[in-house]
Scaffold this motif. Structure first.
Motif, short mmCIF file in Angstrom:
data_model
loop_
_atom_site.label_atom_id
_atom_site.label_comp_id
_atom_site.label_asym_id
_atom_site.label_seq_id
_atom_site.Cartn_x
_atom_site.Cartn_y
_atom_site.Cartn_z
N ALA A 7 0.83 -1.21 0.00
CA ALA A 7 0.00 0.00 0.00
C ALA A 7 0.87 1.26 0.00
N ALA A 8 1.99 1.20 0.71
CA ALA A 8 2.89 2.35 0.76
C ALA A 8 3.37 2.72 -0.64
N TYR A 9 3.78 1.73 -1.43
CA TYR A 9 4.20 1.99 -2.80
C TYR A 9 3.03 2.44 -3.67
N MET A 10 1.86 1.84 -3.48
CA MET A 10 0.71 2.13 -4.30
C MET A 10 0.22 3.57 -4.10
N LEU A 21 5.83 1.65 11.51
CA LEU A 21 4.65 1.76 12.37
C LEU A 21 5.00 1.49 13.83
N GLY A 22 4.37 2.24 14.71
CA GLY A 22 4.49 1.99 16.13
C GLY A 22 3.62 0.80 16.53
N LYS A 27 11.08 8.35 2.17
CA LYS A 27 11.68 8.31 3.50
C LYS A 27 10.62 8.39 4.60
N SER A 28 9.46 8.96 4.27
CA SER A 28 8.43 9.16 5.29
C SER A 28 7.17 8.33 5.08
N TRP A 29 6.93 7.87 3.84
CA TRP A 29 5.71 7.14 3.49
C TRP A 29 4.46 7.88 3.97
N LEU A 30 4.46 9.17 3.69
CA LEU A 30 3.38 10.02 4.16
C LEU A 30 2.05 9.67 3.50
N GLY A 31 2.10 9.22 2.24
CA GLY A 31 0.86 8.92 1.53
C GLY A 31 0.02 7.88 2.24
N VAL A 32 0.62 6.75 2.59
CA VAL A 32 -0.15 5.69 3.25
C VAL A 32 -0.51 6.09 4.67
#
Length: 325
Positions: free
Chosen positions: A126-129, A188-189, A136-141
């Motif tokens: 999902a992060a890539y999609m 993720l925490g 570096k942050s994967w802000l989108g997902v």
């Protein structure tokens, strides 16, 4: 851990014949580079040559690989309609090249070693999609999870259903074990892992076990040392460990009822051979003879690695492991 790659001259020779995606989608070439590390390095299992984004393309997204840049998804997910268009695909129709590569690899291996198939975990895919490329942050997902959780759950659920079927198809084609890679799961925490990763990995494992109960499932994510107690709940038979935790500490947390895989820092392969031997001995010693330890790198082998050092590592694991057995 990423056995076939740019560190082997023989791989580079095959890779020169086509693009990266072309290599993934040409069964005879994918089978050839899958078997190379078994013949040249002496590893105890073959890992299917493919990519975690192959099923993302099969779900209906365009995936490209740019030289010196990595994967690019030119049309990332932006709204609910994009998620609704994603298909839970039939692997035999959308990824027949992967299944044929498995069949050809099984024939080439001739039962010398087992074959491990793999797929990406829902959070990582999902992060890539959503991002469209590495980040570096994967802000989108993370933004979707925070602001539109219903859509995020819909996306993660679709991915989990597709990946479950994809791994089952790999097993039916001949894989002896399968691994779920959560390359960015350490972003993720604990609370978010429990909400966004755990239930979907559990679903994938359950789908695999429903069709192939005796096939081992491995779960590996980088940067997850603080999440080990929760990783046990994935249902996976084996948990991969990166190099950020001592093996003895991980086994103390996990107990002896789950197998572990790991956990040499890949850059240790740049050390002199005698130091590589010392590192191997240390990890085997930390396992203290417990059953269920697969010696492995704590992440993928890096391109500048000297194949002779990789071969030395394997030989020393065999020698020192046999002495401990």
């Amino acid at each position: 851990m990423r056995q076939a790659g740019r560190y082997l001259p023989q791989y580079r020779e095959v890779r020169g014949k086509t693009t990266f995606l072309g290599l993934c989608k040409t069964p005879e070439l994918a089978a050839e580079v899958t078997v190379q590390p078994v013949d040249l390095i002496g590893v105890d299992a073959a890992i299917l040559f493919s990519d975690i984004l192959i099923p993302v393309e099969a779900m209906g997204m365009r995936v490209e690989f740019h030289e010196n840049e990595g994967p690019v998804l030119p049309e990332p997910i932006r709204n609910q309609a994009d998620i609704e268009r994603l298909a839970i695909f039939d692997p035999s129709e959308r990824t027949p090249f992967t299944l044929e590569a498995i069949r050809q690899t099984v024939r080439a291996l001739d039962r010398r070693v087992p074959l491990i198939g793999f797929a990406g975990a829902p959070f990582t895919l999902a992060a890539y999609m959503l991002e469209g490329r590495g980040s570096k942050s994967w802000l989108g997902v993370k933004r979707l999870m925070a602001t539109e959780p219903r859509l995020a759950h819909e996306l993660f659920g679709k991915i989990a259903s597709a990946i479950g079927q994809y791994l089952v198809a790999q097993i039916e084609a001949g894989c002896d074990a399968v691994q779920i890679f959560d390359s960015w799961g350490g972003e993720l925490g604990p609370a978010d892992f429990e909400r966004w990763t755990l239930p979907y990995v559990q679903r994938i494992v359950a789908d695999v076990k429903a069709k192939a109960p005796h096939v081992p499932v491995i779960f590996f994510g980088t940067g997850m040392s603080t999440l080990l107690p929760k990783l046990k709940d994935t249902g996976a038979d084996v948990l991969g460990l990166d190099w950020r935790i001592e093996l003895k500490d991980a086994r103390k947390i996990l107990g002896d009822d789950v197998a572990v895989q790991g956990n040499l820092d890949p850059t240790a392969l740049f050390l002199p051979k005698e130091e590589i031997t010392r590192r191997v001995e240390e990890i085997i010693s930390q396992n203290a003879g417990r059953p269920g330890h697969i010696f492995n790198l704590g992440h993928g082998i890096t391109p500048p690695t000297d194949p002779d050092h990789a071969r030395h590592l394997v030989n020393e694991v065999h020698r020192l492991g046999a002495r401990k057995a």
